[in-house]
Design a protein around this motif. Structure first.
Motif, PDB file in Angstrom:
ATOM      1  N   THR A  76       0.821  -1.215   0.000  1.00 41.16           N
ATOM      2  CA  THR A  76       0.000   0.000   0.000  1.00 41.16           C
ATOM      3  C   THR A  76       0.855   1.265   0.000  1.00 41.16           C
ATOM      4  N   PRO A 119       2.461   2.939  -2.296  1.00 36.29           N
ATOM      5  CA  PRO A 119       2.182   3.997  -3.281  1.00 36.29           C
ATOM      6  C   PRO A 119       1.057   4.924  -2.856  1.00 36.29           C
ATOM      7  N   ALA A 174      -0.839   6.691 -12.491  1.00 38.19           N
ATOM      8  CA  ALA A 174      -0.045   6.155 -11.392  1.00 38.19           C
ATOM      9  C   ALA A 174      -0.931   5.486 -10.352  1.00 38.19           C
ATOM     10  N   SER A 224      -0.892   1.539  -9.397  1.00 39.07           N
ATOM     11  CA  SER A 224      -0.695   1.143  -8.004  1.00 39.07           C
ATOM     12  C   SER A 224      -1.747   0.142  -7.552  1.00 39.07           C
ATOM     13  N   ILE A 264       4.766   8.805  -5.521  1.00 40.70           N
ATOM     14  CA  ILE A 264       3.932   7.658  -5.893  1.00 40.70           C
ATOM     15  C   ILE A 264       4.634   6.795  -6.933  1.00 40.70           C
ATOM     16  N   GLU A 265       5.407   7.410  -7.819  1.00 37.16           N
ATOM     17  CA  GLU A 265       6.142   6.619  -8.815  1.00 37.16           C
ATOM     18  C   GLU A 265       7.325   5.903  -8.174  1.00 37.16           C
ATOM     19  N   LEU A 310       5.744   2.989  -6.535  1.00 36.33           N
ATOM     20  CA  LEU A 310       5.269   2.013  -7.521  1.00 36.33           C
ATOM     21  C   LEU A 310       6.417   1.158  -8.044  1.00 36.33           C
ATOM     22  N   ALA A 333       7.447  -1.488  -5.727  1.00 36.17           N
ATOM     23  CA  ALA A 333       6.597  -2.680  -5.671  1.00 36.17           C
ATOM     24  C   ALA A 333       7.212  -3.853  -6.427  1.00 36.17           C
ATOM     25  N   VAL A 361       3.859  -1.847 -13.350  1.00 36.83           N
ATOM     26  CA  VAL A 361       4.984  -0.909 -13.272  1.00 36.83           C
ATOM     27  C   VAL A 361       5.515  -0.573 -14.659  1.00 36.83           C
ATOM     28  N   HIS A 415       3.044   1.489 -16.774  1.00 31.21           N
ATOM     29  CA  HIS A 415       2.990   2.901 -16.376  1.00 31.21           C
ATOM     30  C   HIS A 415       4.237   3.647 -16.839  1.00 31.21           C
TER      31      HIS A 415
END
Length: 292
Positions: free
Chosen positions: A107, A109, A128, A132, A236-237, A240, A243, A276, A279
Motif C-alpha cells: 500500500t 504507493p 499512477a 498502483s 507515488i512513482e 510504484l 513494488a 509498473v 505505467h
C-alpha cells in the motif's frame, strides 16, 4: 527545460529501479546467512555504513567528511525515519506473518501519494493510481490474505510503510540532502537499534563474507541509489517502482535455490511487472515530443 526534466525523471526511474533490485536480495541473503535476525541486521548496518563511507571518501575525499556537517535537521530527520522504518520492519516480521507484511507494504504507493498531496501539494496522476491498484492486486495474489497475523505486528508493518512513504517525500522535497552521509547514518541507526537483541560473538568467516555482501549490496547500494533516485521523481512513482521487490525476491530464490514459484506467485508477479512497466512506458510516451 522540458527535455532536461524528462531526462532527470528517466535517471530517477533507473536509479530507483536499481535500488529495488538491490533491496530485493534481502530474502536471498537471509536464506544464506545462518544467524538470528537482529545479529544479521547489526552486521548489515555496520558493513553497509562502512561501504558508503568508503565510497564517499574515494569519490569526494575530504568533501565527504564536510558533507556530514551539512546533513542538518533534514538529513538527520531522513536518516532517523529510515532507521525507524527498518526497526519496524524487524519487529513486524517477528510479530506477524511475511504475507501480512508484504500486503501492508504494497500500500506504500497510496501512502506516499497521500503524504505528497498533504505535504507537497503534489497530486498523483490517474495513471499512477491505477497502476498502483493493479500492483497491489498482484501482491495480494502472490502472498494471499492469511489470517495468522497479529495487530501489533501489522501496526509495525504499517509504521514501516509510512516511514518509507515519508522518506520518499523528504527526498523529493529536499533533493540537496547529502546522499552518502544520510544513507550511512540510516544504516548505523538501524544497526544500533538492533544491537541490544544481537549476539555479539564474531560469526565464522563464510558468514562474515555473506554479511559483507549483504551490507554492501542490500544496504549501501540500495540506500544510496534510492536516495539519489527518489529526489527526481514523484513519491507515488518511487513507491510504484518499489513494488517490484515483491516479484523480484522469489526470482532470486528460484535462481540460487531452484525453488520453482507457484502458478499463483507467477500470476501475481506478472501483474506487478505489468503495472509498473506499463505505467513507465505510458509516462515515456507522454513525455516524448509530439511527432518524435
Amino acid at each position: 527545460k522540458a527535455w532536461m526534466t524528462t531526462r532527470d525523471q528517466q535517471i530517477g526511474i533507473a536509479l530507483v529501479a536499481a535500488s529495488t533490485v538491490a533491496w530485493s536480495t534481502s530474502g536471498l541473503f537471509t536464506r544464506m546467512i545462518d544467524l538470528d535476525a537482529a545479529t544479521m541486521l547489526v552486521w548489515r548496518g555496520i558493513f553497509g555504513a562502512m561501504g558508503l563511507i568508503a565510497t564517499g571518501l574515494m569519490l569526494d575525499g575530504r568533501r565527504t567528511i564536510l558533507d556530514w556537517g551539512r546533513l542538518g535537521k533534514t538529513g538527520w530527520t531522513y536518516a532517523a525515519i529510515s532507521g525507524l522504518g527498518m526497526l519496524c520492519f524487524i519487529g513486524s516480521l517477528r510479530l506477524t506473518t511475511v504475507a501480512h507484511v508484504a500486503i501492508i507494504y504494497a500500500t506504500v504507493p497510496f501512502i506516499a501519494a497521500t503524504l505528497a498531496w498533504f505535504l507537497l501539494r503534489d497530486r498523483p496522476s490517474r495513471g499512477a493510481v491505477v497502476a498502483s491498484v493493479v500492483a497491489l492486486a498482484g501482491a495480494v495474489l502472490m502472498v494471499g490474505l492469511g489470517r495468522e497475523g497479529t495487530l501489533a505486528g501489522d501496526l509495525m508493518a504499517l509504521g514501516m510503510t509510512v516511514s518509507m512513504g515519508l522518506t520518499m517525500v523528504l527526498a523529493r522535497r529536499w533533493p540537496g540532502i547529502p546522499t552518502l552521509p544520510a544513507a550511512a547514518l540510516s544504516a548505523l541507526i538501524s544497526a544500533t537499534a538492533c544491537l541490544p537483541f544481537a549476539t555479539l560473538s564474531l560469526p565464522p568467516p563464510p558468514q562474515i563474507l555473506l554479511l559483507i555482501g549483504f551490507g554492501l549490496v542490500n544496504s549501501a547500494l540500495g540506500l544510496a541509489l534510492f536516495l539519489l533516485g527518489s529526489r527526481r521523481i514523484p513519491p507515488i512513482e518511487t513507491a510504484l517502482i518499489g513494488a517490484l521487490d515483491a516479484p523480484l525476491a522469489p526470482l532470486w530464490v528460484w535462481l540460487f535455490f531452484a525453488e520453482t514459484p507457484s502458478p499463483t506467485t507467477l500470476a501475481g508477479a506478472t501483474l506487478v511487472f505489468g503495472a509498473v512497466l506499463g505505467h513507465m512506458l505510458h509516462q515515456s510516451r507522454a513525455a516524448s515530443p509530439k511527432g518524435a
